[in-house]
Design a protein around this motif. Structure first.
Motif, PDB file in Angstrom:
ATOM      1  N   ASN A   1      93.161 122.624 -26.590  1.00 12.78           N
ATOM      2  CA  ASN A   1      93.379 122.742 -27.895  1.00 12.78           C
ATOM      3  C   ASN A   1      94.429 124.030 -28.009  1.00 12.78           C
ATOM      4  OD1 ASN A   1      91.997 125.309 -28.140  1.00 12.78           O
ATOM      5  ND2 ASN A   1      90.183 124.388 -28.271  1.00 12.78           N
ATOM      6  N   GLU A   2      94.841 124.531 -29.217  1.00 14.68           N
ATOM      7  CA  GLU A   2      95.786 125.494 -29.329  1.00 14.68           C
ATOM      8  C   GLU A   2      95.373 126.615 -28.605  1.00 14.68           C
ATOM      9  OE1 GLU A   2      95.229 127.272 -33.813  1.00 14.68           O
ATOM     10  OE2 GLU A   2      96.322 125.710 -33.606  1.00 14.68           O
ATOM     11  N   ASP A   3      93.904 127.064 -28.450  1.00  7.29           N
ATOM     12  CA  ASP A   3      93.440 128.187 -27.899  1.00  7.29           C
ATOM     13  C   ASP A   3      93.291 128.389 -26.353  1.00  7.29           C
ATOM     14  OD1 ASP A   3      93.502 129.219 -30.659  1.00  7.29           O
ATOM     15  OD2 ASP A   3      91.592 128.760 -31.057  1.00  7.29           O
TER      16      ASP A   3
ATOM     17  N   PHE B   1      88.882 117.110 -34.873  1.00  5.20           N
ATOM     18  CA  PHE B   1      89.230 118.063 -35.965  1.00  5.20           C
ATOM     19  C   PHE B   1      87.932 118.493 -36.537  1.00  5.20           C
ATOM     20  CE2 PHE B   1      92.198 114.401 -36.202  1.00  5.20           C
ATOM     21  CZ  PHE B   1      93.387 114.953 -35.804  1.00  5.20           C
TER      22      PHE B   1
ATOM     23  N   ASP C   1      85.650 124.497 -38.201  1.00  2.93           N
ATOM     24  CA  ASP C   1      86.084 125.429 -38.092  1.00  2.93           C
ATOM     25  C   ASP C   1      86.555 125.859 -36.508  1.00  2.93           C
ATOM     26  OD1 ASP C   1      86.149 126.666 -40.594  1.00  2.93           O
ATOM     27  OD2 ASP C   1      83.868 127.359 -40.092  1.00  2.93           O
ATOM     28  N   HIS C   2      87.068 124.599 -35.976  1.00  6.41           N
ATOM     29  CA  HIS C   2      87.534 124.651 -34.562  1.00  6.41           C
ATOM     30  C   HIS C   2      88.920 124.164 -34.661  1.00  6.41           C
ATOM     31  CE1 HIS C   2      83.830 125.899 -32.657  1.00  6.41           C
ATOM     32  NE2 HIS C   2      83.338 124.918 -33.193  1.00  6.41           N
ATOM     33  N   PRO C   3      89.797 124.485 -33.571  1.00 10.83           N
ATOM     34  CA  PRO C   3      91.236 123.984 -33.767  1.00 10.83           C
ATOM     35  C   PRO C   3      91.112 122.509 -33.300  1.00 10.83           C
ATOM     36  CG  PRO C   3      90.929 125.778 -31.901  1.00 10.83           C
ATOM     37  CD  PRO C   3      89.723 125.523 -32.732  1.00 10.83           C
TER      38      PRO C   3
ATOM     39  N   SER D   1      91.824 119.100 -31.232  1.00 14.27           N
ATOM     40  CA  SER D   1      91.656 118.960 -29.743  1.00 14.27           C
ATOM     41  C   SER D   1      91.888 117.991 -29.233  1.00 14.27           C
ATOM     42  CB  SER D   1      90.275 119.383 -29.268  1.00 14.27           C
ATOM     43  OG  SER D   1      89.199 118.679 -29.742  1.00 14.27           O
TER      44      SER D   1
END
Length: 165
Positions: free
Chosen positions: A41-43, A147, A150-152, A154
């Motif tokens: 994911n983005e993080d 999706f 509250d998580h990006p 993935s």
């Protein structure tokens, strides 16, 4: 012996295999073991077997409308062991469409609804590797996209193997 008698005896001895056909709709069931390999994911990027151990147990029913297309309903309980503590983390409801690609390959396009609050879709590429009269064994590559909650967003690459009957 006449031709008719010879043909009839030959037909009986083959057990009608030359004339057997699959009747549709055809219903099959399956059970598998799915290991997510890497999730991005983005993080962060997390790797199963290194950062934690996660496993899913896809269990489902396929209803084939004809030899090319079908519907599948799958449920997948997921277990995660993180730092010595294991628990069921999620139950995935996974309905989808099946498309036979030929030579033992199947594509499953699945919607995904997780009890963890995540949702998305999962393309799955499946290959039957051993087939006999009572069951078959398969391998698959699921590619979940998720999706929500509250998580990006993935993307995961997984490996699955199992038995269908």
């Amino acid at each position: 012996m006449s031709f008719k008698h010879t043909f009839f005896i030959a037909l009986l001895s083959t057990g009608f295999t030359a004339f057997s056909q699959t009747t549709y709709p055809k219903i099959t069931g399956y059970f598998g073991i799915m290991h997510p390999i890497v999730t991005i994911n983005e993080d962060e990027t997390t790797v199963n077997f290194r950062d934690y151990y996660a496993v899913g147990f896809p269990t489902g029913i396929n209803i084939w409308k004809n030899e090319k297309i079908g519907f599948s309903f799958e449920m997948v309980p997921n277990i995660k062991d993180d730092q010595g503590t294991s628990k069921v983390t999620n139950l995935l409801f996974h309905p989808g469409v099946l498309v036979a690609l030929g030579k033992g390959y199947t594509f499953a396009g699945r919607a995904a609804f997780e009890t963890s609050g995540r949702y998305g879709f999962t393309p799955v590429f499946n290959k039957t590797i051993i087939k006999n009269s009572s069951c078959s064994y398969y391998v698959a590559v699921p590619l979940p996209v998720r999706f929500g909650n509250d998580h990006p967003a993935s993307f995961t690459i997984g490996f699955q193997f199992g038995i269908a009957f």
